[in-house]
Design an enzyme around this catalytic site. Structure first.
Site, PDB file in Angstrom:
ATOM      1  N   ARG A   1       0.847  -1.198   0.000  1.00 23.51           N
ATOM      2  CA  ARG A   1       0.000   0.000   0.000  1.00 23.51           C
ATOM      3  C   ARG A   1       0.877   1.241   0.000  1.00 23.51           C
ATOM      4  O   ARG A   1       2.086   1.169   0.204  1.00 23.51           O
ATOM      5  CB  ARG A   1      -0.974  -0.009   1.183  1.00 23.51           C
ATOM      6  CG  ARG A   1      -0.367  -0.418   2.536  1.00 23.51           C
ATOM      7  CD  ARG A   1      -0.958   0.321   3.662  1.00 23.51           C
ATOM      8  NE  ARG A   1      -0.825   1.752   3.465  1.00 23.51           N
ATOM      9  CZ  ARG A   1       0.282   2.434   3.683  1.00 23.51           C
ATOM     10  NH1 ARG A   1       1.383   1.841   4.097  1.00 23.51           N
ATOM     11  NH2 ARG A   1       0.315   3.733   3.486  1.00 23.51           N
ATOM     12  N   GLY A   2       0.210   2.403  -0.211  1.00 20.79           N
ATOM     13  CA  GLY A   2       0.954   3.651  -0.366  1.00 20.79           C
ATOM     14  C   GLY A   2       1.145   3.872  -1.867  1.00 20.79           C
ATOM     15  O   GLY A   2       1.497   2.935  -2.594  1.00 20.79           O
ATOM     16  N   ALA A   3       0.901   5.126  -2.297  1.00 21.23           N
ATOM     17  CA  ALA A   3       0.863   5.417  -3.736  1.00 21.23           C
ATOM     18  C   ALA A   3       2.139   5.004  -4.472  1.00 21.23           C
ATOM     19  O   ALA A   3       2.084   4.419  -5.563  1.00 21.23           O
ATOM     20  CB  ALA A   3       0.602   6.908  -3.922  1.00 21.23           C
ATOM     21  N   GLY A   4       3.289   5.302  -3.897  1.00 19.74           N
ATOM     22  CA  GLY A   4       4.551   4.985  -4.569  1.00 19.74           C
ATOM     23  C   GLY A   4       4.776   3.489  -4.658  1.00 19.74           C
ATOM     24  O   GLY A   4       5.131   2.954  -5.715  1.00 19.74           O
TER      25      GLY A   4
ATOM     26  N   CYS B   1      -1.290   9.398   8.244  1.00 16.89           N
ATOM     27  CA  CYS B   1      -1.218   8.166   7.470  1.00 16.89           C
ATOM     28  C   CYS B   1       0.227   7.661   7.410  1.00 16.89           C
ATOM     29  O   CYS B   1       0.996   7.846   8.369  1.00 16.89           O
ATOM     30  CB  CYS B   1      -1.797   8.380   6.072  1.00 16.89           C
ATOM     31  SG  CYS B   1      -2.059   6.849   5.158  1.00 16.89           S
TER      32      CYS B   1
ATOM     33  N   ASP C   1      -1.714  11.036  -2.718  1.00 13.96           N
ATOM     34  CA  ASP C   1      -2.041   9.955  -3.653  1.00 13.96           C
ATOM     35  C   ASP C   1      -2.149  10.510  -5.053  1.00 13.96           C
ATOM     36  O   ASP C   1      -1.684   9.903  -6.001  1.00 13.96           O
ATOM     37  CB  ASP C   1      -3.361   9.288  -3.252  1.00 13.96           C
ATOM     38  CG  ASP C   1      -3.062   8.148  -2.309  1.00 13.96           C
ATOM     39  OD1 ASP C   1      -2.946   8.421  -1.110  1.00 13.96           O
ATOM     40  OD2 ASP C   1      -2.875   7.024  -2.797  1.00 13.96           O
TER      41      ASP C   1
ATOM     42  N   ASN D   1      -5.427  12.790  -0.667  1.00 12.00           N
ATOM     43  CA  ASN D   1      -4.605  11.950   0.219  1.00 12.00           C
ATOM     44  C   ASN D   1      -5.533  11.296   1.244  1.00 12.00           C
ATOM     45  O   ASN D   1      -6.746  11.537   1.255  1.00 12.00           O
ATOM     46  CB  ASN D   1      -3.525  12.806   0.889  1.00 12.00           C
ATOM     47  CG  ASN D   1      -2.464  11.966   1.570  1.00 12.00           C
ATOM     48  OD1 ASN D   1      -1.910  11.041   0.978  1.00 12.00           O
ATOM     49  ND2 ASN D   1      -2.181  12.250   2.832  1.00 12.00           N
ATOM     50  N   LYS D   2      -4.953  10.493   2.111  1.00 10.45           N
ATOM     51  CA  LYS D   2      -5.713   9.718   3.094  1.00 10.45           C
ATOM     52  C   LYS D   2      -6.801  10.551   3.758  1.00 10.45           C
ATOM     53  O   LYS D   2      -6.575  11.706   4.113  1.00 10.45           O
ATOM     54  CB  LYS D   2      -4.742   9.177   4.152  1.00 10.45           C
ATOM     55  CG  LYS D   2      -5.325   8.276   5.206  1.00 10.45           C
ATOM     56  CD  LYS D   2      -6.120   7.114   4.666  1.00 10.45           C
ATOM     57  CE  LYS D   2      -5.385   6.298   3.629  1.00 10.45           C
ATOM     58  NZ  LYS D   2      -6.277   5.389   2.858  1.00 10.45           N
TER      59      LYS D   2
ATOM     60  N   LYS E   1       2.519  11.393  -9.371  1.00 14.19           N
ATOM     61  CA  LYS E   1       1.230  11.420  -8.656  1.00 14.19           C
ATOM     62  C   LYS E   1       0.325  12.536  -9.190  1.00 14.19           C
ATOM     63  O   LYS E   1      -0.798  12.701  -8.729  1.00 14.19           O
ATOM     64  CB  LYS E   1       1.470  11.576  -7.163  1.00 14.19           C
ATOM     65  CG  LYS E   1       2.140  10.315  -6.601  1.00 14.19           C
ATOM     66  CD  LYS E   1       2.565  10.458  -5.192  1.00 14.19           C
ATOM     67  CE  LYS E   1       3.271   9.189  -4.739  1.00 14.19           C
ATOM     68  NZ  LYS E   1       3.995   9.382  -3.483  1.00 14.19           N
TER      69      LYS E   1
HETATM   70  C1  RUB Z   1      -1.711   5.932   1.718  1.00 12.98           C
HETATM   71  C2  RUB Z   1      -1.678   7.425   1.665  1.00 12.98           C
HETATM   72  C3  RUB Z   1      -0.328   8.047   1.542  1.00 12.98           C
HETATM   73  C4  RUB Z   1      -0.070   8.296   0.046  1.00 12.98           C
HETATM   74  C5  RUB Z   1       1.376   8.681  -0.222  1.00 12.98           C
HETATM   75  O1  RUB Z   1      -3.007   5.401   1.564  1.00 12.98           O
HETATM   76  O2  RUB Z   1      -2.678   8.101   1.628  1.00 12.98           O
HETATM   77  O3  RUB Z   1      -0.268   9.262   2.198  1.00 12.98           O
HETATM   78  O4  RUB Z   1      -0.340   7.110  -0.684  1.00 12.98           O
HETATM   79  O5  RUB Z   1       2.210   7.613   0.118  1.00 12.98           O
HETATM   80  P1  RUB Z   1      -3.204   3.813   1.509  1.00 12.98           P
HETATM   81  P2  RUB Z   1       3.700   7.482  -0.488  1.00 12.98           P
HETATM   82  O6  RUB Z   1      -2.627   3.248   2.764  1.00 12.98           O
HETATM   83  O7  RUB Z   1      -4.690   3.651   1.417  1.00 12.98           O
HETATM   84  O8  RUB Z   1      -2.498   3.299   0.279  1.00 12.98           O
HETATM   85  O9  RUB Z   1       4.390   8.767  -0.196  1.00 12.98           O
HETATM   86  O10 RUB Z   1       4.288   6.315   0.236  1.00 12.98           O
HETATM   87  O11 RUB Z   1       3.575   7.230  -1.963  1.00 12.98           O
END
Ligand code: RUB
Length: 328
Positions: free
Chosen positions: A22-25, A131, A200, A210-211, A236
């Site tokens: 999980r997490g956009a990246g 988040c 996101d 974002n979250k 993003k």
């Molecule tokens: C994660 C979330 C993060 C962004 C950025 O949501 O909202 O703030 O994805 O993350 P979820 P990153 O847990 O539902 O995926 O900076 O790691 O890309």
């Protein structure tokens, strides 16, 4: 076609769906990697079959979190121009190269973001985050190593509680960290020197998706005149929003909200679980990208650069990119 390769791809898709990845990246890199893995082992006969399988794979991965722009962009950047190659080997090579490029440039972007963003945090700061964002944490941790961060407040981040991951990650690195529930954000805002979150999706008008709860942090920060910065890699940013599309907000259903009980334990109760929200650009001081620290109002410039759009944008451009995705 190699059944093992499909199994691995579906496993990646399942891990994105169930939030093990999980997490956009991270989801974007996982998808780019899964496509390259499939191409490497593809043993079919014709370029047309390869393109059909790539499109099927892209759709399976995209379906896992269809509103995630990072995932979509990671796939599109990996597949760029693959269909223009005239041989199977040419297509496979280009796809694997693009995937490597995407993954390594996305790691490099995080490194640059950490360097640029850390300078926005003043010495002795208490930082609030929400988040679990690799980009925001890379900035906060760099600033901590530079002696700028005294303490971090991490929201719990209901419903999925990604804040637990953040708080543990910081504590493991000996960063002083305090966890608070999401509804305590305004109560503590006057003690914060800066708010630092990830994204996101960033739209053409500079709004940040974002979250869920991020926009409340932004509103409370705005009221308290606390700087609010967003850390995000340029993939993003959403090209579709430049062509008028609205960003769909994912709803992950009742289970996470009812937790630890079951939704059935609440007879007659409806649930809503939007997992992202929209923070308008007027509440955002700056967006830290690998291209530099920008105003949210510069989002269009980033989108044009990333998708190499010069001059007016054509509708064909959007349709072109849609070709990879189909209903599964
Ligand atoms: C994660 C979330 C993060 C962004 C950025 O949501 O909202 O703030 O994805 O993350 P979820 P990153 O847990 O539902 O995926 O900076 O790691 O890309």
């Amino acid at each position: 076609m190699n059944g093992e390769a499909w199994k691995r791809l579906r496993k990646t898709a399942d891990s994105i769906s169930d939030m093990s990845i999980r997490g956009a990246g991270k989801i974007a890199r996982a998808a780019a990697n899964a496509l390259a893995d499939l191409a490497r082992d593809w043993d079919g006969q014709s370029p047309e079959d390869l393109l059909a399988d790539i499109s099927k794979a892209a759709s399976i991965l995209h379906e896992t979190r269809p509103s995630a722009v990072s995932l979509r962009n990671g796939i599109l950047l990996t597949l760029r121009d693959v269909e223009k190659q005239d041989s199977i080997d040419g297509m496979k090579e280009l796809l694997m190269m693009r995937s490597d490029e995407f993954i390594s440039s996305s790691h490099l972007a995080l490194e640059k973001i950490s360097q640029f963003g850390a300078k926005r945090i003043r010495k002795g700061s208490t930082v609030l985050t929400h988040c679990n964002s690799s980009a925001a944490l890379s900035v906060i941790y760099q600033a901590f190593k530079d002696g700028r961060v005294d303490e971090v407040y991490s929201t719990e981040s209901r419903p999925w509680r990604q804040g637990h991951i953040t708080a543990r990650w910081l504590a493991e690195r000996e960063v002083p960290v305090t966890m608070i529930v999401d509804s305590a954000v305004r109560h503590f805002m006057n003690d914060m020197d800066i708010v630092c979150v990830g994204a996101d999706t960033i739209t053409a008008n500079g709004a940040v998706i974002n979250k869920i709860g991020t926009s409340q942090l932004a509103l409370a920060a705005h009221e308290a005149r606390t700087p609010f910065i967003v850390c995000a890699e340029t993939y993003k940013f959403s090209m579709e929003t430049l062509m008028g599309s609205l960003v769909e907000i994912e709803d992950r259903g009742p289970k996470e909200v009812a937790d630890p009980l079951e939704p059935d334990d609440f007879p007659g109760v409806r649930f809503k679980n939007p997992v992202f929200d929209v923070t308008p650009p007027e509440y955002i001081n700056s967006i830290v990208t690998e291209m530099g620290v920008i105003s949210p109002y510069m989002a269009t410039e980033i989108i044009r650069g990333m998708f190499q759009i010069t001059g007016p944008i054509s509708m064909e451009r959007g349709n072109e990119d849609h070709k990879w995705f189909r209903e599964m």
